[in-house]
Design a protein around this motif. Structure first.
Motif, PDB file in Angstrom:
ATOM      1  N   VAL A 132      -6.292 -15.756  -1.309  1.00 41.05           N
ATOM      2  CA  VAL A 132      -6.056 -15.243   0.049  1.00 41.05           C
ATOM      3  C   VAL A 132      -4.569 -15.268   0.384  1.00 41.05           C
ATOM      4  CG1 VAL A 132      -6.518 -15.652   2.487  1.00 41.05           C
ATOM      5  CG2 VAL A 132      -8.361 -15.877   0.838  1.00 41.05           C
ATOM      6  N   LEU A 133      -3.893 -16.354   0.013  1.00 44.51           N
ATOM      7  CA  LEU A 133      -2.453 -16.440   0.263  1.00 44.51           C
ATOM      8  C   LEU A 133      -1.690 -15.372  -0.504  1.00 44.51           C
ATOM      9  CD1 LEU A 133      -1.924 -20.315   0.155  1.00 44.51           C
ATOM     10  CD2 LEU A 133      -1.730 -18.844   2.160  1.00 44.51           C
ATOM     11  N   HIS A 134      -2.075 -15.136  -1.745  1.00 39.27           N
ATOM     12  CA  HIS A 134      -1.398 -14.125  -2.559  1.00 39.27           C
ATOM     13  C   HIS A 134      -1.675 -12.719  -2.036  1.00 39.27           C
ATOM     14  CE1 HIS A 134       0.690 -12.708  -6.100  1.00 39.27           C
ATOM     15  NE2 HIS A 134      -0.309 -11.876  -6.363  1.00 39.27           N
ATOM     16  N   ALA A 135      -2.893 -12.489  -1.546  1.00 41.12           N
ATOM     17  CA  ALA A 135      -3.258 -11.155  -1.062  1.00 41.12           C
ATOM     18  C   ALA A 135      -2.545 -10.797   0.240  1.00 41.12           C
ATOM     19  CB  ALA A 135      -4.772 -11.059  -0.855  1.00 41.12           C
ATOM     20  N   ARG A 136      -2.056 -11.805   0.965  1.00 35.45           N
ATOM     21  CA  ARG A 136      -1.361 -11.520   2.221  1.00 35.45           C
ATOM     22  C   ARG A 136      -0.057 -10.765   2.002  1.00 35.45           C
ATOM     23  NH1 ARG A 136      -0.056 -16.400   5.690  1.00 35.45           N
ATOM     24  NH2 ARG A 136       0.139 -14.829   7.320  1.00 35.45           N
ATOM     25  N   GLN A 137       0.469 -10.797   0.792  1.00 33.86           N
ATOM     26  CA  GLN A 137       1.745 -10.135   0.526  1.00 33.86           C
ATOM     27  C   GLN A 137       1.602  -8.623   0.391  1.00 33.86           C
ATOM     28  OE1 GLN A 137       3.558 -11.985  -2.902  1.00 33.86           O
ATOM     29  NE2 GLN A 137       2.726 -13.997  -2.390  1.00 33.86           N
ATOM     30  N   TYR A 138       0.377  -8.134   0.269  1.00 41.32           N
ATOM     31  CA  TYR A 138       0.162  -6.713  -0.009  1.00 41.32           C
ATOM     32  C   TYR A 138      -0.712  -6.098   1.075  1.00 41.32           C
ATOM     33  CZ  TYR A 138       1.650  -8.537  -4.508  1.00 41.32           C
ATOM     34  OH  TYR A 138       2.337  -9.177  -5.501  1.00 41.32           O
ATOM     35  N   LYS A 139      -0.363  -4.869   1.446  1.00 43.06           N
ATOM     36  CA  LYS A 139      -1.068  -4.135   2.491  1.00 43.06           C
ATOM     37  C   LYS A 139      -1.782  -2.928   1.864  1.00 43.06           C
ATOM     38  CE  LYS A 139       0.566  -6.846   5.700  1.00 43.06           C
ATOM     39  NZ  LYS A 139      -0.322  -7.814   6.402  1.00 43.06           N
ATOM     40  N   VAL A 140      -3.106  -2.996   1.836  1.00 40.41           N
ATOM     41  CA  VAL A 140      -3.880  -1.903   1.243  1.00 40.41           C
ATOM     42  C   VAL A 140      -3.906  -0.691   2.153  1.00 40.41           C
ATOM     43  CG1 VAL A 140      -6.149  -1.311   0.268  1.00 40.41           C
ATOM     44  CG2 VAL A 140      -5.275  -3.626   0.052  1.00 40.41           C
ATOM     45  N   ASP A 141      -3.754  -0.905   3.471  1.00 38.03           N
ATOM     46  CA  ASP A 141      -3.832   0.212   4.410  1.00 38.03           C
ATOM     47  C   ASP A 141      -2.518   0.978   4.546  1.00 38.03           C
ATOM     48  OD1 ASP A 141      -2.507  -1.893   5.537  1.00 38.03           O
ATOM     49  OD2 ASP A 141      -3.558  -1.834   7.470  1.00 38.03           O
ATOM     50  N   SER A 142      -1.517   0.660   3.727  1.00 38.27           N
ATOM     51  CA  SER A 142      -0.257   1.400   3.781  1.00 38.27           C
ATOM     52  C   SER A 142      -0.394   2.726   3.053  1.00 38.27           C
ATOM     53  CB  SER A 142       0.872   0.568   3.159  1.00 38.27           C
ATOM     54  OG  SER A 142       0.588   0.290   1.796  1.00 38.27           O
ATOM     55  N   GLU A 143       0.602   3.604   3.228  1.00 39.78           N
ATOM     56  CA  GLU A 143       0.541   4.934   2.629  1.00 39.78           C
ATOM     57  C   GLU A 143       0.619   4.854   1.111  1.00 39.78           C
ATOM     58  OE1 GLU A 143      -0.218   8.795   2.772  1.00 39.78           O
ATOM     59  OE2 GLU A 143       0.015   7.559   4.552  1.00 39.78           O
ATOM     60  N   ASP A 144       1.597   4.120   0.590  1.00 37.06           N
ATOM     61  CA  ASP A 144       1.742   3.941  -0.849  1.00 37.06           C
ATOM     62  C   ASP A 144       1.202   2.560  -1.210  1.00 37.06           C
ATOM     63  OD1 ASP A 144       2.369   4.096  -3.477  1.00 37.06           O
ATOM     64  OD2 ASP A 144       4.552   3.972  -3.222  1.00 37.06           O
TER      65      ASP A 144
END
Length: 366
Positions: free
Chosen positions: A114-126
């Protein structure tokens, strides 16, 4: 301590009842202290970001088990038990301690993911990098949790002599029981290994646009044994992980989210291709769905009646590409119907000159 308890024990109270009261009292005290600690931590994190508050439910049950083991261990110092009861309690506490260690490792892996996944945004354009890491996290954490769970159960069973052989069989896969279990779990283990392979090589990722079994959709979920594909009409197709290792499929967003959409038009031989190409460019440049990269129109095939014109336009992701294809198709057809109806497909009937003269003479004689 146990002798002191025996001295003050009422004569009417059996030893087993005294032990039961002692263990129940220490267990209740452990639960009360644990609840007080959880309440205190919850108040301290009330004003912190919501993420840390969501971690408390993940830690509450393992810490509750730890408090229970600690309470029972302290109760053993006060309870007047014989040697057999002490050995049985020791085995129970060992079993619980092994379960606690395995459970804590699984929770630690979950929190790290969960902590590692916070660094990435899936809902972004790229979101290509985010989908890559999210896929690896989901598959590897579930695979690791499954392996830790199996090892924990095997080690915990070894603490009891009566079922120790099952723990050994589970850990070493030895004996007839291990062979039978291995054969029964072969599809499960095959998918587990396929999941690790998918996590490392990544032929698919979360939210990839794919075509499987003739259906178009998105990768919605990847578990340790199967993949859920959300189809364009909201149906769900569930496929084993081995499908994406053993069978061919189309991945439209393997390297980038951008896609090229294709629109096929069928027009008459008299259609001016340059005019059609200019109209396609006009429609694409005016559309907010076009990403400004690809516009192309070419004649790809001819038949005895029509010519096939392929229109190519690109967009930033799969849904936008689908909508852009529909927009280009509708506007090109509407423009041809209004401005150049003569280039729409049609049939021709021509009569040669001798037949026409004979037909005119027959009409004149009539």
């Amino acid at each position: 301590m146990a002798e002191l308890i025996l001295d003050y024990r009422p004569e009417w109270l059996p030893v087993w009842a005294a032990n039961l009261l002692i263990f129940a009292g220490f267990a209740a005290l452990a639960f009360v202290l644990h609840d007080m600690a959880v309440t205190l931590v919850r108040r301290l994190t009330r004003r912190s970001e919501s993420f840390w508050r969501t971690l408390l439910p993940k830690l509450r049950r393992p810490t509750r088990l730890a408090a229970l083991i600690l309470g029972l261990g302290l109760a053993a110092e006060f309870a007047p038990m014989n040697a057999e009861s002490a050995i049985a309690l020791q085995r129970v506490l060992t079993f619980g301690f092994v379960i606690l260690i395995g459970w804590s490792l699984i929770v630690a892996i979950d929190i790290w993911a969960v902590l590692h996944a916070r660094q990435y945004k899936v809902d972004s354009e790229d979101n290509l990098l985010a989908r890559k890491h999210l896929t690896q996290l989901r598959i590897l954490t579930r695979s690791a949790s499954l392996v830790i769970g199996l090892l924990t159960v095997g080690l915990a069973l070894m603490s009891f002599p009566g079922v120790r052989q099952y723990g050994v069989s589970l850990l070493a896969s030895a004996g007839a029981a291990g062979i039978i279990a291995g054969l029964a779990l072969q599809p499960f283990l095959t998918n587990l290994i396929a999941g690790i392979q998918i996590a490392t090589t990544q032929p698919i990722r979360i939210d990839d646009a794919v075509i499987v079994e003739g259906e178009w959709g998105w990768i919605e979920e990847i578990t340790s044994t199967y993949v859920v594909v959300r189809l364009w009409d909201w149906r769900r197709m569930v496929l084993p992980l081995t499908y994406f290792i053993q069978k061919p499929f189309q991945n439209w967003t393997r390297e980038t989210a951008s896609l090229i959409g294709t629109v096929m038009l069928y027009v008459d031989y008299t259609a001016p291709i340059d005019v059609l190409r200019a109209k396609l460019e006009e429609i694409a440049r005016a559309s907010p769905l076009w990403d400004g990269q690809v516009i192309n129109l070419a004649v790809t095939e001819v038949s005895e009646r029509t010519i096939q014109v392929r229109c190519l336009v690109s967009s930033r992701n799969a849904p936008s590409t689908f909508d852009l294809r529909c927009e280009v198709r509708e506007k090109m057809i509407a423009w041809m119907q209004k401005e150049m109806p003569h280039i729409l497909p049609r049939d021709r009937f021509e009569l040669d000159a001798p037949r026409q003269e004979g037909f005119s003479a027959s009409r004149a004689s009539a």
